[in-house]
Design an enzyme around this catalytic site. Sequence first.
Site, short mmCIF file in Angstrom:
data_model
loop_
_atom_site.label_atom_id
_atom_site.label_comp_id
_atom_site.label_asym_id
_atom_site.label_seq_id
_atom_site.Cartn_x
_atom_site.Cartn_y
_atom_site.Cartn_z
N SER A 213 6.81 1.99 -6.44
CA SER A 213 6.53 2.79 -7.20
C SER A 213 7.08 2.59 -8.76
O SER A 213 6.66 1.75 -9.29
CB SER A 213 7.76 4.27 -6.59
OG SER A 213 7.42 5.41 -7.49
N ASP A 379 -2.11 9.54 -2.88
CA ASP A 379 -0.91 9.21 -1.92
C ASP A 379 0.31 10.36 -2.26
O ASP A 379 1.38 10.15 -1.63
CB ASP A 379 -0.22 7.74 -2.28
CG ASP A 379 0.62 7.59 -3.60
OD1 ASP A 379 0.52 8.83 -4.30
OD2 ASP A 379 1.29 6.81 -3.69
N HIS A 414 3.15 8.30 -0.60
CA HIS A 414 3.97 7.59 -1.54
C HIS A 414 5.22 7.08 -0.99
O HIS A 414 5.50 5.77 -1.08
CB HIS A 414 4.10 8.49 -2.84
CG HIS A 414 4.58 7.51 -3.99
ND1 HIS A 414 3.68 6.70 -4.91
CD2 HIS A 414 5.66 7.38 -4.64
CE1 HIS A 414 4.44 6.10 -5.83
NE2 HIS A 414 5.69 6.55 -5.66
#
Length: 437
Positions: A213, A379, A414
Amino acid sequence: MGAPLSGLLSALLLLLLPASLRDHLSPAFYRQEPDGTSAMPPLHPIVLFPGLICSDLEARLTDAYQPSTPRCGKLKGKGWFGLWTNRTWAMDPDQAACFVEQMRLVYDPVLGDYRNLPGVQTRVPGFGSARSFASKVPQHPEYCLGALRSALETLGYRDGETLFGAPYDFRYAPPMPGQASRVYSRYFRRVTRLIEDASRKNHGKPAIVLGHSYGGAVALEFVRNAPPPWRDTFIKHFFTVAPTWSGGYVRTLTSLVSGPAGLLYVPSAPQPAMRSMWWSFETSVVNLPSPVVFGRRPVVITRHRNYSAYDIADLLVTVGSAGAVRPFRDREVAKMEYFKAPMVSMTCMNGVGIPTTEQLVYEEDDFDRGPEVVYGDGDDTINLISMLAFEEVVGKQPGQKERFKSIKLAKIRHSELVTNEWALKIIMDEIVELNRC
């Protein structure tokens, strides 16, 4: 006795893995000793860059600090204390008010850089350790690479020996080359030394850099800022999992417009105060949708005006964050068009097929109320269009396309890309293969 014991321990470690991970670790991964036993091969060191809110933050208050209330000055001159930790969520309202004040950043337009509030000093503890960061959301203790770290340790990785962590101050954004950043200049120097030391500890083997991320974005800028000869010497592979890169994504506008409740879990702090604090962070304006990627399609719709990626500065003024316009224009606009490839062997893994915020609709122009959301593909955080742009403009650059691999996993969100068993298997497959080379 030593060799048979080593082989037994390797077999036991293998059995500790979940079946989906254990099955892909064939005996060929283990080095065969002359006496017929197996042993773990020398491993490439791995440096982990965690997601946005994973790193801890400590503070101390000097005489220059002018608290808004006497309570907020109680710790002045008393040394370091935990500011952002896995207990921050449990603060009472008075503590939360001090937290909001002491977390704020100030932008210096002369230097073109961010700094702490006067009298507030901060540091990120535990740099270098893969165990120095953890989830700040009590409902989700599995966040922040804990499951991946456990899988790596079962494979034979050890914290401080072959496994390392590079936590960072999440309020700041990594600079592109040529931009001022006192915080990241120091941080990048520390990461450089960490990787060099990790390589020396492991027979000169170059490191695998892995970021999830926002940690993927931080790692990307570190690699891009590093001199090419250094990259070629010390980086074996760059592995990004759902990186939040400069192409941006629409969901970040939710935090900008309505506040960071979905990111920073501090239930005792009023959301207007949290939103104001968030606006002071460079992070609040770093991953906004890039015009190059999102074009002129509206990303925020109100009764009186629609806003595309070209209109972010105007949107900042409209929602009450006029103070963020100058740093956004000074620092972030240039990043929105900076798509230089890292020029190292690279894997990018993303989830797809999940409803992901594509437009925010504020029918009453009331930004204190949650918007209606129009969803597209992605996502649940990063839009598919941004993922595809990353592959196109970064992954296909000459010199990079020969060393770029894209992995897309259907129906994996995610945050779950580093907790889901199947996603972990894919990551471990890649790491095992890198250690075979």
